[in-house]
Design a protein around this motif. Structure first.
Motif, short mmCIF file in Angstrom:
data_model
loop_
_atom_site.label_atom_id
_atom_site.label_comp_id
_atom_site.label_asym_id
_atom_site.label_seq_id
_atom_site.Cartn_x
_atom_site.Cartn_y
_atom_site.Cartn_z
N TYR A 1 3.94 8.40 14.41
CA TYR A 1 2.81 7.46 14.40
C TYR A 1 1.55 8.15 14.93
CZ TYR A 1 -0.16 3.49 15.65
OH TYR A 1 -1.22 2.62 15.78
N LEU B 1 0.81 -1.22 0.00
CA LEU B 1 0.00 0.00 0.00
C LEU B 1 0.84 1.27 0.00
CD1 LEU B 1 -2.98 -1.02 2.30
CD2 LEU B 1 -2.78 -1.14 -0.19
N ASN C 1 -7.48 -1.06 7.52
CA ASN C 1 -6.85 -1.53 8.76
C ASN C 1 -5.32 -1.51 8.68
OD1 ASN C 1 -6.53 -3.36 11.29
ND2 ASN C 1 -5.56 -4.52 9.63
P1 NAD Z 1 -0.25 -6.18 12.33
O1 NAD Z 1 1.20 -5.88 12.12
O2 NAD Z 1 -0.65 -7.58 12.65
O3 NAD Z 1 -1.10 -5.71 11.08
C1 NAD Z 1 -0.70 -4.70 10.24
C2 NAD Z 1 -1.10 -5.08 8.84
O4 NAD Z 1 -0.78 -3.98 7.99
C3 NAD Z 1 -0.33 -6.30 8.31
O5 NAD Z 1 -1.25 -7.22 7.75
C4 NAD Z 1 0.55 -5.74 7.19
O6 NAD Z 1 0.65 -6.60 6.10
C5 NAD Z 1 -0.19 -4.48 6.81
N1 NAD Z 1 0.71 -3.49 6.25
C6 NAD Z 1 1.68 -2.75 6.87
N2 NAD Z 1 2.33 -2.01 5.96
C7 NAD Z 1 1.78 -2.29 4.76
C8 NAD Z 1 2.05 -1.87 3.42
N3 NAD Z 1 3.04 -1.02 3.10
N4 NAD Z 1 1.29 -2.39 2.45
C9 NAD Z 1 0.31 -3.26 2.71
N5 NAD Z 1 0.02 -3.69 3.94
C10 NAD Z 1 0.75 -3.22 4.94
O7 NAD Z 1 -0.70 -5.17 13.47
P2 NAD Z 1 -2.10 -4.86 14.16
O8 NAD Z 1 -1.78 -4.58 15.56
O9 NAD Z 1 -3.13 -5.87 13.83
O10 NAD Z 1 -2.47 -3.45 13.47
C11 NAD Z 1 -3.61 -3.23 12.65
C12 NAD Z 1 -3.99 -1.75 12.71
O11 NAD Z 1 -4.36 -1.42 14.06
C13 NAD Z 1 -2.86 -0.79 12.34
O12 NAD Z 1 -3.38 0.27 11.57
C14 NAD Z 1 -2.38 -0.28 13.70
O13 NAD Z 1 -1.78 1.00 13.61
C15 NAD Z 1 -3.68 -0.25 14.46
N6 NAD Z 1 -3.55 -0.26 15.93
C16 NAD Z 1 -2.99 -1.34 16.58
C17 NAD Z 1 -2.89 -1.31 17.96
C18 NAD Z 1 -2.29 -2.45 18.75
O14 NAD Z 1 -2.13 -2.32 19.97
N7 NAD Z 1 -1.99 -3.60 18.13
C19 NAD Z 1 -3.35 -0.21 18.68
C20 NAD Z 1 -3.92 0.86 18.00
C21 NAD Z 1 -4.01 0.82 16.61
#
Ligand code: NAD
Length: 253
Positions: free
Chosen positions: A164, A66, A92
């Motif tokens: 971030y 992306l 997401n």
């Molecule tokens: P994760 O690392 O399991 O998921 C992130 C996903 O984003 C992965 O599937 C990855 O392939 C995809 N991704 C990242 N960069 C990409 C790129 N350049 N192109 C395509 N895909 C890309 O982490 P998660 O914790 O499940 O995070 C999901 C969302 O939730 C994110 O936006 C994160 O910022 C947000 N979030 C997570 C938390 C937490 O505590 N885990 C808290 C607040 C927000």
């Protein structure tokens, strides 16, 4: 993968970015249970994506980086090619960098650009690419729905790093601006999680202790908790422009 629908249950299709792991996988599974056909996506784990698509049956998988405009275009094209329609887009996928807020030198321009491209520009561009399909959903009887996965770091002065947190604050503002522009055909909302138990946060022991000790719910969210919040917003026919803070009440302390 088979596309099927009956007059009683019209086909509805959801594209969930970053859906082979963590929060995105829980959202895809949840929407699938609620009857959506899903388009799974990830940047690199194609084998996992294809296996998940086979397991979920009414599902397809697309690999796309992306950070690249051409890949975003291909992702929406392939989603439309597979199902011929798109009713829900869940932005997401996102990236984080852990940098102490006081270490300004470590938050380089390259870090700012990388996080902004994936966490802000890509969600906006995907909405722009999906706009005709989401408006067509409204013509079939239900407004198209976008849900952006933001962060409590975009609401409060917290977060893994300043770039971030600012990227997620931008995503929240983007959510409201798009809701204003795209209604009534397309609703646009965000879920802003606090700490979520995913592989990404498995070793964030200080944050885990904070949630255990201070949050009214005494725990971090599970990925399923966040998927539930997304499903609530998707199920609505009215909510738009909301940023649903989902931090177990930590913000109250
Ligand atoms: P994760 O690392 O399991 O998921 C992130 C996903 O984003 C992965 O599937 C990855 O392939 C995809 N991704 C990242 N960069 C990409 C790129 N350049 N192109 C395509 N895909 C890309 O982490 P998660 O914790 O499940 O995070 C999901 C969302 O939730 C994110 O936006 C994160 O910022 C947000 N979030 C997570 C938390 C937490 O505590 N885990 C808290 C607040 C927000």
């Amino acid at each position: 993968m088979t596309a099927s629908s009956t007059p009683d249950t019209p086909l509805r299709v959801a594209l969930v970015t970053g859906s082979t792991s963590g929060i995105g996988a829980a959202i895809a599974r949840r929407l699938r249970r609620e009857g959506y056909a899903v388009v799974l996506h990830s940047r690199s784990s194609a084998d996992t994506g294809r296996a998940m698509a086979a397991e979920l049956v009414q599902a397809t998988y697309v690999q796309a980086d992306l950070a690249l405009e051409t890949d975003r275009i291909r992702l929406v094209d392939e989603a439309m090619g597979a199902w011929g329609q798109l009713d829900v887009l869940v932005n997401n996928a996102g990236i984080s960098r852990v940098i102490p807020h006081g270490d300004l030198a470590a938050a380089t321009s390259a870090v700012w650009h990388e996080l902004h491209e994936v966490n802000v520009v890509a969600p906006f561009h995907l909405v722009a690419l999906a706009e005709p399909a989401l408006r067509a959903a409204a013509q079939r009887g239900r407004a198209g729905s976008v849900v952006n996965i933001s962060s409590h770091a975009g609401v409060r002065p917290k977060g893994a790093s300043i770039p971030y947190a600012v990227s997620k604050a931008s995503l929240n503002h983007l959510t409201r601006l798009l809701a204003l522009s795209l209604g009534p055909d397309i609703r646009v909302n965000a879920v802003a999680p606090g700490l979520v138990d995913t592989p990404l946060t498995a070793d964030w022991t200080a944050a885990q202790a904070l949630w255990r000790e201070r949050a009214p719910m005494h725990r971090a969210a599970s990925a399923d908790d966040i998927a539930h919040a997304v499903a609530m917003l998707v199920a609505s026919d009215y909510l738009t422009g909301e940023v649903l803070l989902s931090d177990g009440g930590l913000n109250l302390t």
